[in-house]
Design a protein around this motif. Structure first.
Motif, PDB file in Angstrom:
ATOM      1  N   ALA A  25       0.819  -1.216   0.000  1.00 52.13           N
ATOM      2  CA  ALA A  25       0.000   0.000   0.000  1.00 52.13           C
ATOM      3  C   ALA A  25       0.850   1.263   0.000  1.00 52.13           C
ATOM      4  CB  ALA A  25      -0.929  -0.002   1.215  1.00 52.13           C
ATOM      5  N   ARG A  26       2.109   1.151   0.412  1.00 54.58           N
ATOM      6  CA  ARG A  26       2.945   2.350   0.531  1.00 54.58           C
ATOM      7  C   ARG A  26       3.449   2.876  -0.817  1.00 54.58           C
ATOM      8  NH1 ARG A  26       7.204   0.402   4.904  1.00 54.58           N
ATOM      9  NH2 ARG A  26       6.909  -1.505   3.683  1.00 54.58           N
ATOM     10  N   VAL A  27       3.309   2.093  -1.892  1.00 59.48           N
ATOM     11  CA  VAL A  27       3.666   2.613  -3.211  1.00 59.48           C
ATOM     12  C   VAL A  27       2.432   3.060  -3.991  1.00 59.48           C
ATOM     13  CG1 VAL A  27       5.814   1.312  -3.383  1.00 59.48           C
ATOM     14  CG2 VAL A  27       3.700   0.317  -4.287  1.00 59.48           C
ATOM     15  N   GLU A  28       1.287   3.113  -3.319  1.00 61.48           N
ATOM     16  CA  GLU A  28       0.078   3.631  -3.949  1.00 61.48           C
ATOM     17  C   GLU A  28       0.353   5.034  -4.491  1.00 61.48           C
ATOM     18  OE1 GLU A  28      -4.190   3.322  -4.816  1.00 61.48           O
ATOM     19  OE2 GLU A  28      -2.646   1.867  -4.255  1.00 61.48           O
ATOM     20  N   GLY A  29      -0.022   5.266  -5.740  1.00 64.99           N
ATOM     21  CA  GLY A  29       0.185   6.568  -6.352  1.00 64.99           C
ATOM     22  C   GLY A  29       1.498   6.720  -7.090  1.00 64.99           C
ATOM     23  N   ALA A  30       2.391   5.729  -7.009  1.00 67.08           N
ATOM     24  CA  ALA A  30       3.657   5.798  -7.747  1.00 67.08           C
ATOM     25  C   ALA A  30       3.374   5.952  -9.237  1.00 67.08           C
ATOM     26  CB  ALA A  30       4.486   4.542  -7.501  1.00 67.08           C
ATOM     27  N   LEU A  31       4.169   6.783  -9.897  1.00 69.96           N
ATOM     28  CA  LEU A  31       3.981   7.072 -11.315  1.00 69.96           C
ATOM     29  C   LEU A  31       5.170   6.552 -12.122  1.00 69.96           C
ATOM     30  CD1 LEU A  31       2.790  10.651 -10.606  1.00 69.96           C
ATOM     31  CD2 LEU A  31       1.431   9.066 -11.991  1.00 69.96           C
ATOM     32  N   ALA A  32       4.900   6.060 -13.330  1.00 69.53           N
ATOM     33  CA  ALA A  32       5.982   5.560 -14.184  1.00 69.53           C
ATOM     34  C   ALA A  32       5.541   5.565 -15.638  1.00 69.53           C
ATOM     35  CB  ALA A  32       6.382   4.146 -13.770  1.00 69.53           C
ATOM     36  N   PRO A  33       6.485   5.732 -16.554  1.00 68.28           N
ATOM     37  CA  PRO A  33       6.185   5.558 -17.980  1.00 68.28           C
ATOM     38  C   PRO A  33       6.350   4.093 -18.355  1.00 68.28           C
ATOM     39  CG  PRO A  33       8.439   6.300 -17.729  1.00 68.28           C
ATOM     40  CD  PRO A  33       7.885   6.138 -16.338  1.00 68.28           C
ATOM     41  N   ILE A  34       5.566   3.621 -19.304  1.00 65.34           N
ATOM     42  CA  ILE A  34       5.677   2.219 -19.705  1.00 65.34           C
ATOM     43  C   ILE A  34       5.047   2.048 -21.082  1.00 65.34           C
ATOM     44  CG2 ILE A  34       3.481   1.431 -18.714  1.00 65.34           C
ATOM     45  CD1 ILE A  34       6.918  -0.413 -18.752  1.00 65.34           C
ATOM     46  N   GLY A  35       5.292   0.907 -21.700  1.00 64.05           N
ATOM     47  CA  GLY A  35       4.675   0.611 -22.982  1.00 64.05           C
ATOM     48  C   GLY A  35       3.180   0.398 -22.834  1.00 64.05           C
ATOM     49  N   PRO A  36       2.422   0.608 -23.904  1.00 67.92           N
ATOM     50  CA  PRO A  36       0.957   0.512 -23.821  1.00 67.92           C
ATOM     51  C   PRO A  36       0.441  -0.874 -23.466  1.00 67.92           C
ATOM     52  CG  PRO A  36       1.682   0.747 -26.104  1.00 67.92           C
ATOM     53  CD  PRO A  36       2.880   1.007 -25.236  1.00 67.92           C
ATOM     54  N   VAL A  37       1.269  -1.910 -23.573  1.00 66.70           N
ATOM     55  CA  VAL A  37       0.823  -3.269 -23.260  1.00 66.70           C
ATOM     56  C   VAL A  37       0.293  -3.382 -21.837  1.00 66.70           C
ATOM     57  CG1 VAL A  37       3.184  -3.934 -22.631  1.00 66.70           C
ATOM     58  CG2 VAL A  37       1.513  -5.704 -23.194  1.00 66.70           C
ATOM     59  N   VAL A  38       0.841  -2.607 -20.908  1.00 68.72           N
ATOM     60  CA  VAL A  38       0.454  -2.725 -19.502  1.00 68.72           C
ATOM     61  C   VAL A  38      -1.005  -2.314 -19.293  1.00 68.72           C
ATOM     62  CG1 VAL A  38       0.934  -1.865 -17.175  1.00 68.72           C
ATOM     63  CG2 VAL A  38       2.809  -2.490 -18.687  1.00 68.72           C
ATOM     64  N   VAL A  39      -1.505  -1.435 -20.156  1.00 69.11           N
ATOM     65  CA  VAL A  39      -2.898  -0.991 -20.050  1.00 69.11           C
ATOM     66  C   VAL A  39      -3.620  -1.260 -21.379  1.00 69.11           C
ATOM     67  CG1 VAL A  39      -2.546   0.710 -18.230  1.00 69.11           C
ATOM     68  CG2 VAL A  39      -2.124   1.368 -20.602  1.00 69.11           C
ATOM     69  N   PHE A  40      -3.293  -2.383 -22.020  1.00 68.03           N
ATOM     70  CA  PHE A  40      -3.809  -2.635 -23.365  1.00 68.03           C
ATOM     71  C   PHE A  40      -5.332  -2.694 -23.402  1.00 68.03           C
ATOM     72  CE2 PHE A  40      -3.707  -6.974 -21.738  1.00 68.03           C
ATOM     73  CZ  PHE A  40      -4.809  -7.582 -22.339  1.00 68.03           C
ATOM     74  N   LYS A  41      -5.957  -3.067 -22.298  1.00 68.59           N
ATOM     75  CA  LYS A  41      -7.424  -3.140 -22.277  1.00 68.59           C
ATOM     76  C   LYS A  41      -8.053  -1.761 -22.450  1.00 68.59           C
ATOM     77  CE  LYS A  41      -7.503  -7.270 -19.367  1.00 68.59           C
ATOM     78  NZ  LYS A  41      -7.872  -7.838 -18.048  1.00 68.59           N
ATOM     79  N   ASP A  42      -7.306  -0.717 -22.105  1.00 69.90           N
ATOM     80  CA  ASP A  42      -7.814   0.653 -22.243  1.00 69.90           C
ATOM     81  C   ASP A  42      -7.565   1.231 -23.632  1.00 69.90           C
ATOM     82  OD1 ASP A  42      -8.617   0.663 -19.545  1.00 69.90           O
ATOM     83  OD2 ASP A  42      -6.623   1.293 -18.884  1.00 69.90           O
ATOM     84  N   LEU A  43      -6.832   0.505 -24.491  1.00 67.97           N
ATOM     85  CA  LEU A  43      -6.534   1.009 -25.823  1.00 67.97           C
ATOM     86  C   LEU A  43      -7.739   0.826 -26.748  1.00 67.97           C
ATOM     87  CD1 LEU A  43      -2.960  -0.525 -26.364  1.00 67.97           C
ATOM     88  CD2 LEU A  43      -3.522   1.796 -25.602  1.00 67.97           C
ATOM     89  N   PRO A  44      -7.901   1.697 -27.741  1.00 71.11           N
ATOM     90  CA  PRO A  44      -8.985   1.488 -28.713  1.00 71.11           C
ATOM     91  C   PRO A  44      -8.722   0.241 -29.541  1.00 71.11           C
ATOM     92  CG  PRO A  44      -7.529   3.262 -29.426  1.00 71.11           C
ATOM     93  CD  PRO A  44      -7.112   2.920 -28.028  1.00 71.11           C
ATOM     94  N   ASP A  45      -9.785  -0.401 -30.010  1.00 69.80           N
ATOM     95  CA  ASP A  45      -9.641  -1.624 -30.789  1.00 69.80           C
ATOM     96  C   ASP A  45      -8.855  -1.392 -32.072  1.00 69.80           C
ATOM     97  OD1 ASP A  45     -11.056  -3.017 -28.887  1.00 69.80           O
ATOM     98  OD2 ASP A  45     -12.972  -2.898 -29.962  1.00 69.80           O
ATOM     99  N   SER A  46      -8.817  -0.155 -32.544  1.00 63.46           N
ATOM    100  CA  SER A  46      -8.105   0.169 -33.777  1.00 63.46           C
ATOM    101  C   SER A  46      -6.591   0.223 -33.595  1.00 63.46           C
ATOM    102  CB  SER A  46      -8.581   1.523 -34.320  1.00 63.46           C
ATOM    103  OG  SER A  46      -8.369   2.556 -33.353  1.00 63.46           O
ATOM    104  N   ASP A  47      -6.112   0.260 -32.361  1.00 63.82           N
ATOM    105  CA  ASP A  47      -4.677   0.314 -32.084  1.00 63.82           C
ATOM    106  C   ASP A  47      -4.066  -1.061 -32.345  1.00 63.82           C
ATOM    107  OD1 ASP A  47      -2.087   0.419 -30.921  1.00 63.82           O
ATOM    108  OD2 ASP A  47      -2.722   2.009 -29.565  1.00 63.82           O
TER     109      ASP A  47
END
Length: 384
Positions: free
Chosen positions: A257-279
């Motif tokens: 819980a202590r790293v809640e809110g940590a920010l980082a850049p990453i490839g889109p694969v980590v959030v691929f479900k949020d990508l449009p189907d056209s991507d």
């Protein structure tokens, strides 16, 4: 030295035919893999090893054998492993290593032996070694630019830095120093720690005394949790940023819980479900996720496993081209594979972006290969 062989089957008839055509060549492509499966970078090497075990049994339509060695997060052992792979096992290509110092050690062997290397660790490759080394993850410059862009949106004017006393820490600090000016952000310091340190209290106290609006941690895997946790324990309230080297399950497990809110850049694969189907990245990422989840269970997408997967995708496409020119197990094939990676993989869609590798750019990723993520309820989610 721990050694894991992942032999892959091929038919006797295919092997015999190849031997008749070229008795001096391999009957299959041999891939030497050096990963940090133990030691301080094991949270990076284990998911990569897991991914290698799931890969198809062919590259470019040719049977493939993977020989996987553990470098124990030791650059000296990584160097020894790589030299054994190219001399005794006569591998056609090297994949490795899991962390920047060890990957740089492999690069020297790639040059010496004229064996192409595909690195799942980000690194700045020396000019003389560049022709033989291809880097799969996004560069420090590309990702720190995303961090600074996010900082500017939040109105951040000053940033503290705590990073490794190793090449990755150097690369991140250099990117921060050279790119921060265009965003009107001032770096205040340059504190360092070793991957194996058990305390960073001194570095954290010095950094907090400067009262930075935000702090960037230039580290990877579970060791990156140490400065973050120490900052939280010491009462730091500003945003804490990381690099793409922390986006894995073990960082979340160690940080809790202590790293809640940590920010980082990453490839889109980590959030691929949020990508449009056209991507186009969404489909490749979905295929990767289905493969990895079926074998190892559901959970946050592990960035290190994706870099191993993209390494395979690049080699699969390049191998199909190289096989038209030479047979595996020869210097001619290694050179043809190198040439194909450099000239025939442009437009390849990976889990982390679309690769446009050229003779002058052996990474080939652009801004489409990055998103900002935030730790939310023990998961990596798309940041606002």
């Amino acid at each position: 030295m721990k050694r894991l062989r992942l032999p892959l089957p091929f038919t006797c008839s295919a092997a015999c035919a190849l031997l008749l055509l070229a008795p001096w060549a391999h009957a299959e492509i041999t891939v030497g893999v050096v990963l940090s499966m133990t030691g301080a970078a094991s949270s990076q090497g284990i998911p990569e090893k897991n991914m290698i075990a799931l890969l198809p049994d062919k590259l470019g339509g040719e049977p493939v054998k993977y020989i996987v060695l553990d470098d124990a997060t030791d650059p000296t052992l990584a160097l020894k492993d790589a030299r054994k792979l190219v001399s005794s096992d006569q591998v056609d290509v090297l994949i490795g290593s899991s962390n920047t110092p060890n990957a740089l050690a492999l690069a020297s062997v790639a040059l010496e032996s004229r064996t192409p290397q595909v690195s799942p660790a980000p690194m700045d490759v020396p000019a003389n070694q560049h022709p033989w080394v291809f880097v799969v993850p996004q560069s420090a410059d590309l990702m720190i630019d995303a961090v600074l862009e996010n900082m500017k949106k939040k109105g951040i004017k000053t940033v503290g830095y705590i990073g490794y006393s190793q090449p990755w820490g150097d690369q991140v600090q250099h990117s921060l120093a050279t790119l921060s000016g265009k965003y009107g952000i001032q770096p205040l310091n340059d504190e360092r720690f070793e991957r194996t340190d058990s305390s960073v209290v001194a570095q954290v106290v010095k950094t907090m005394a400067l009262k930075p609006d935000a702090i960037l941690i230039g580290a990877t895997g579970t060791p990156a949790a140490l400065p973050h946790l120490t900052l939280v324990e010491r009462g730091y309230k500003g945003p804490i940023y990381h690099t793409h080297g922390v986006v894995n399950d073990d960082f979340l497990r160690v940080g809790g819980a202590r790293v809640e809110g940590a920010l980082a850049p990453i490839g889109p694969v980590v959030v691929f479900k949020d990508l449009p189907d056209s991507d186009p990245v969404k489909k490749v990422s979905k295929d990767f996720s289905a493969l990895y989840t079926k074998a190892y269970g559901a959970g946050p997408v592990n960035a290190f496993a994706t870099w191993a997967y993209d390494s395979y995708l690049l080699l699969d496409k390049a191998s199909a081209v190289a096989l038209k020119k030479a047979r595996p197990g020869t210097a001619e094939f290694r050179a043809a594979l190198r040439d194909a990676l450099e000239n025939n993989t442009a437009g390849l869609v990976g889990t982390n972006g679309i690769y446009h590798i050229t003779p002058t750019d052996h990474n080939g990723l652009d801004k489409r290969a990055r998103v900002m993520v935030r730790v939310s309820h023990a998961d990596w989610r798309l940041a606002e």
